[in-house]
Design an enzyme around this catalytic site. Structure first.
Site, PDB file in Angstrom:
ATOM      1  N   CYS A  53       0.825  -1.210   0.000  1.00  0.00           N
ATOM      2  CA  CYS A  53       0.000   0.000   0.000  1.00  0.00           C
ATOM      3  C   CYS A  53       0.856   1.256   0.000  1.00  0.00           C
ATOM      4  O   CYS A  53       0.513   2.255  -0.644  1.00  0.00           O
ATOM      5  CB  CYS A  53      -0.909   0.015   1.222  1.00  0.00           C
ATOM      6  SG  CYS A  53      -2.109  -1.323   1.287  1.00  0.00           S
ATOM      7  N   ASP A 143     -20.947  12.388 -14.399  1.00  0.00           N
ATOM      8  CA  ASP A 143     -22.363  12.158 -14.106  1.00  0.00           C
ATOM      9  C   ASP A 143     -22.544  11.316 -12.842  1.00  0.00           C
ATOM     10  O   ASP A 143     -23.655  10.881 -12.533  1.00  0.00           O
ATOM     11  CB  ASP A 143     -23.057  11.470 -15.292  1.00  0.00           C
ATOM     12  CG  ASP A 143     -22.369  10.162 -15.706  1.00  0.00           C
ATOM     13  OD1 ASP A 143     -21.371   9.766 -15.057  1.00  0.00           O
ATOM     14  OD2 ASP A 143     -22.827   9.549 -16.689  1.00  0.00           O
TER      15      ASP A 143
END
Length: 230
Positions: A53, A143
């Site tokens: 990570c 959107d």
């Protein structure tokens, strides 16, 4: 539960680590954070202070400006607290040689958002038996609808060059009547979508349409120069 392509992405509320905020803590509503004209990428991490990570966050920290030029915001999620995110960010900046972290990290210690979005890794748990998130990638359009999702196991780091390539393709195909073939990159030939007739395609793509002859005799393999700048 998960979320499907084309679904409106949940307008969740969350606490985030934001290096520009007081004490690093900020609260957001996701759609408001995205804004009205931006694309966004949400990518999850199994846990703070973990090696793979850290390499991923370091890479994203280096690419924040590139994503901004693509009108794309990035936000991470990890199942730890904002305070832990704050400490982890210092390690990330040191590892990646960056002076600023550059993007926020969502705090999800109860795994509520991870469960809602289907990001739980069934094979990875903490030492106390709490589930960890997989390495999910969600790309969301202006959107607020999900345009792409990818799930990696906790053991496999992501290729962020591929994620940049995918965003480029999604943004191009959202406005032009083309698709992008395997291994496509910006500047390569694109494919004319099947719903266009050949006459329509020739009018729409003045740079030309190349039809490949196939053994089947069907003229579905149609290429045109990258229309990004037209």
């Amino acid at each position: 539960m998960g979320i499907n392509l084309g679904d409106v992405f949940p307008n969740f509320e969350a606490e985030i680590f934001d290096e520009t905020a007081a004490n690093g803590l900020k609260k957001i509503k996701f759609h408001e954070w995205i804004g009205k004209d931006s694309w966004s990428i949400l990518f999850s991490h199994p846990r703070d202070f973990t090696p793979v990570c850290t390499t991923e966050l370091g890479m994203v920290s280096q690419l924040v400006d590139d994503f901004a030029k693509m009108k794309t915001k990035v936000i991470a999620l990890s199942c730890d607290s904002v305070e832990e995110h704050k400490g982890w960010s210092k390690d990330v900046m040191d590892y990646s040689k960056q002076k600023a972290f550059g993007f926020p990290i969502i705090s999800d210690p109860k795994r509520e958002l991870a469960k809602q979005l289907g990001m739980i890794d069934p094979d990875e748990q903490t030492e106390t038996g709490m589930p960890l998130t997989c390495r999910a990638v969600f790309i969301i359009g202006p959107d607020y609808k999900l345009k792409l999702s990818m799930l990696y196991p906790a053991t496999t780091g992501r290729n962020f060059d591929e994620i940049k390539r995918v965003v480029t393709s999604l943004q191009l195909t959202a406005t032009k009547k083309v698709a992008t073939p395997a291994n496509w990159k910006l500047g390569d030939k694109c494919m004319v979508i099947p719903s266009l007739s050949l006459d329509e395609a020739k009018k729409l793509f003045p740079k030309g349409v190349e039809v490949c002859q196939m053994p089947s005799g069907k003229g579905y393999m149609r290429f045109t120069p990258d229309p990004s700048d037209s």
